[in-house]
Design a protein around this motif. Structure first.
Motif, short mmCIF file in Angstrom:
data_model
loop_
_atom_site.label_atom_id
_atom_site.label_comp_id
_atom_site.label_asym_id
_atom_site.label_seq_id
_atom_site.Cartn_x
_atom_site.Cartn_y
_atom_site.Cartn_z
N PRO A 122 27.81 13.51 53.42
CA PRO A 122 26.82 13.93 54.40
C PRO A 122 25.77 14.86 53.80
CG PRO A 122 28.79 15.24 54.66
CD PRO A 122 29.10 14.21 53.61
N HIS A 123 24.56 14.78 54.34
CA HIS A 123 23.47 15.60 53.83
C HIS A 123 23.41 16.95 54.53
CE1 HIS A 123 22.27 11.28 53.39
NE2 HIS A 123 22.29 11.70 52.14
N ILE A 124 24.01 17.02 55.73
CA ILE A 124 24.01 18.26 56.52
C ILE A 124 25.36 18.41 57.20
CG2 ILE A 124 23.00 19.46 58.50
CD1 ILE A 124 20.38 18.01 57.96
N ILE A 125 25.89 19.62 57.15
CA ILE A 125 27.10 19.97 57.92
C ILE A 125 26.74 21.17 58.80
CG2 ILE A 125 29.52 20.70 57.83
CD1 ILE A 125 29.66 19.53 55.01
N LEU A 126 27.08 21.09 60.08
CA LEU A 126 26.84 22.20 61.01
C LEU A 126 28.17 22.86 61.34
CD1 LEU A 126 24.22 20.54 63.40
CD2 LEU A 126 23.81 22.00 61.41
N PHE A 127 28.28 24.13 60.99
CA PHE A 127 29.52 24.89 61.15
C PHE A 127 29.45 25.84 62.35
CE2 PHE A 127 28.79 24.24 56.59
CZ PHE A 127 29.98 23.68 56.17
N PRO A 128 30.58 26.10 63.02
CA PRO A 128 30.61 27.10 64.09
C PRO A 128 30.31 28.50 63.57
CG PRO A 128 32.58 25.72 64.16
CD PRO A 128 31.89 25.43 62.87
N GLU A 129 30.63 28.73 62.29
CA GLU A 129 30.43 30.07 61.70
C GLU A 129 28.96 30.39 61.44
OE1 GLU A 129 34.58 28.73 60.57
OE2 GLU A 129 32.60 27.81 60.65
N ILE A 130 28.10 29.37 61.45
CA ILE A 130 26.68 29.56 61.17
C ILE A 130 25.87 29.34 62.45
CG2 ILE A 130 24.70 28.75 59.83
CD1 ILE A 130 26.83 30.08 58.13
N VAL A 131 25.08 30.33 62.84
CA VAL A 131 24.25 30.22 64.04
C VAL A 131 23.25 29.07 63.87
CG1 VAL A 131 22.53 31.36 65.50
CG2 VAL A 131 24.48 32.66 64.60
N PHE A 132 23.19 28.20 64.86
CA PHE A 132 22.30 27.03 64.79
C PHE A 132 20.85 27.45 64.91
CE2 PHE A 132 20.01 23.49 66.83
CZ PHE A 132 20.22 22.51 65.88
N ASP A 133 20.07 27.07 63.93
CA ASP A 133 18.63 27.36 63.92
C ASP A 133 17.91 26.01 63.99
OD1 ASP A 133 15.94 27.70 62.97
OD2 ASP A 133 16.52 29.63 62.08
N LYS A 134 17.33 25.71 65.14
CA LYS A 134 16.73 24.39 65.38
C LYS A 134 15.65 24.05 64.36
CE LYS A 134 14.29 21.74 68.93
NZ LYS A 134 13.79 21.75 70.33
N ASP A 135 14.74 24.97 64.12
CA ASP A 135 13.63 24.70 63.21
C ASP A 135 14.11 24.44 61.79
OD1 ASP A 135 11.84 24.96 65.29
OD2 ASP A 135 11.41 27.07 64.88
N LYS A 136 15.03 25.26 61.34
CA LYS A 136 15.58 25.12 59.99
C LYS A 136 16.34 23.79 59.86
CE LYS A 136 18.53 27.59 56.68
NZ LYS A 136 19.45 28.75 56.51
N PHE A 137 17.08 23.46 60.91
CA PHE A 137 17.84 22.21 60.92
C PHE A 137 16.92 21.00 60.85
CE2 PHE A 137 19.41 18.81 63.82
CZ PHE A 137 20.38 18.27 62.98
N LEU A 138 15.89 20.96 61.69
CA LEU A 138 14.98 19.82 61.72
C LEU A 138 14.23 19.66 60.40
CD1 LEU A 138 13.61 20.16 65.35
CD2 LEU A 138 15.16 18.39 64.49
N ALA A 139 13.89 20.78 59.79
CA ALA A 139 13.22 20.73 58.49
C ALA A 139 14.14 20.11 57.44
CB ALA A 139 12.79 22.13 58.06
N LYS A 140 15.44 20.44 57.52
CA LYS A 140 16.43 19.88 56.59
C LYS A 140 16.59 18.37 56.82
CE LYS A 140 19.89 20.43 53.56
NZ LYS A 140 19.73 20.97 52.19
N VAL A 141 16.62 17.96 58.08
CA VAL A 141 16.72 16.54 58.41
C VAL A 141 15.51 15.79 57.86
CG1 VAL A 141 16.74 14.83 60.28
CG2 VAL A 141 18.12 16.92 60.48
N ASP A 142 14.34 16.33 58.11
CA ASP A 142 13.10 15.69 57.66
C ASP A 142 13.08 15.53 56.14
OD1 ASP A 142 10.45 14.65 58.23
OD2 ASP A 142 9.67 16.49 57.34
N ALA A 143 13.51 16.59 55.45
CA ALA A 143 13.52 16.55 53.99
C ALA A 143 14.51 15.51 53.48
CB ALA A 143 13.88 17.93 53.45
#
Length: 420
Positions: free
Chosen positions: A211-232
């Protein structure tokens, strides 16, 4: 005369909880001079409260042995948490009444954090209510969040399933990315601890692997940062494969997928984070997506269980009986890692007082600096836990699992107990 034993399974079941039952029952049968019959609680501790006991002595040696390769809870599980002794004394008095009636002197409870809290409370019964009882907890949880033990039986098999599934699904997405789907989101269990999500990272063995991205409960979800990672990722790899833990939260501490209801333990019930994340990508980036929720599939997939996990589950069931026969009370057998390469482990023990209601989360040094992957240290920890195959027997192309008779023990009490 030897005392009888009570064994029960609790909480969400796993691919290997029955392997622990197998280890426990087979070991108890080797000591008829010290342990009489092993009675199983039908549906966990509820079986003790309602005097609904199962006589495992009615099962053949072959069927008990077959538990080692059979998933789920052979005796039925439950989500039922005992309150404090003073808060609900009637529950404890009922347990003692049932244990006395059936000459039970050993208590084994196979479960996770809330279940070990129950084990700890029951271990205090003998001292506080004048009934001698040896109580040993048996660890089990796919979430891998029990403290002290290096890892928990049940986790290694889920980890293997998740790593295999995200690898295979990502091959599918990659083949369609040019003309169709570019996003795949797989939701896994893990309310507060991201161990299962982290296991997906084992599939990414080289640069560009999913997987290119893993979202963990320990890390606060940041929408903008996440979408930028998806786009990249889409621009670089042609697609983006994501593993998301059900317990991911936003900056306000709210689950992204909270359904607004509570389970029997008082935990928030989650309504599915995968579609939330997938729709977010569609709305902001316009990519076509598919998503999947591993749900029960990940914890019941005995056909792809980790051999390490099966062996550890059996060993801790066996060790629970051995600790009890040594007179150890209010303890839980643990896994102690002694070497990473080659992987070696042994059985230890912990006090239930140090285990109950303590949740072990992912250490931050296991999570990559950008918060979207795992580190080399995490891989070193996880890798041995998914090693080896332990296939069940197959017939007509399907795995063959045992269904026990689960013969009821005749009731001895004239009173009944109604669950509140």
């Amino acid at each position: 005369m030897p005392k009888n034993a009570f064994y029960a399974q609790s909480g969400g079941v796993t691919a290997v909880i029955n392997a622990s039952a197998c280890g426990l029952i087979e070991t108890a049968r080797q000591h008829p001079d010290k342990i009489g019959k092993v009675y199983a609680g039908r549906n966990g501790i509820i079986g003790a409260l309602t005097e609904d006991l199962i006589d495992t002595s009615q099962e053949s040696d072959a069927d008990i042995a077959a538990l080692r390769h059979t998933p789920s809870g052979a005796f039925g599980s439950c989500r039922f948490k005992l309150k404090g002794l003073e808060e609900s004394r009637a529950e404890y008095e009922r347990l003692i009444e049932v244990f006395k009636a059936h000459d039970i002197g050993y208590f084994f409870y196979n479960g996770g954090g809330d279940s070990q809290d129950t084990s700890h409370k029951v271990s205090q019964i003998g001292e506080k209510m004048g009934y001698p009882m040896i109580c040993v907890g048996v660890p089990k949880t796919v979430d891998n969040d029990l403290p002290i033990t290096d890892n928990c039986p049940g986790f290694g098999s889920v980890a293997k399933y998740v790593a295999v599934s995200i690898r295979e699904a990502s091959f599918d997405v990659a083949s369609m990315a040019k003309t169709s789907t570019k996003i795949f989101v797989m939701e896994v269990m893990g309310r507060h601890a991201g161990w299962i999500a982290a296991a997906g990272g084992l599939a990414a063995e080289k640069e560009g692997d999913a997987p290119h991205i893993i979202l963990f409960p320990e890390i606060v979800f940041d929408k903008d940062k996440f979408l930028a990672k998806v786009d990249a990722s889409v621009k670089k790899n042609g697609y983006c494969s994501i593993v998301v833990s059900e317990g991911v939260k936003n900056k306000n501490g709210q689950f992204l997928a909270e359904a607004g209801t509570r389970d029997a333990f008082g935990h928030a019930q989650l309504g599915g984070v995968a579609p939330v994340v997938a729709n977010m990508i569609k709305e902001e980036l316009g990519h076509k997506y598919h998503w999947a929720v591993a749900d029960y599939l990940q914890r019941s997939a005995r056909h792809i269980a980790s051999k390490t996990d099966v062996e550890q589950a059996y060993a801790l069931g066996k060790a629970a009986v051995e600790l009890a026969l040594e007179g150890k009370n209010a303890v839980m057998p643990t896994i102690v890692r002694t070497s990473n390469n080659p992987y070696k482990w042994e059985v230890g023990s912990a006090n239930l007082a140090d285990v109950a209601n303590v949740e072990k989360k992912m250490p931050f040094y296991f999570i990559s600096e950008d918060g979207f992957g795992i580190t080399a240290k995490c891989r070193e920890y996880l890798q041995p836990l998914i090693l080896g195959e332990d296939y069940p027997p197959y017939q007509n192309g399907l795995p063959q699992y045992v269904v026990l008779k689960n013969s009821a023990v005749p009731k001895k009490l004239s009173t009944t107990y109604n669950l509140k």
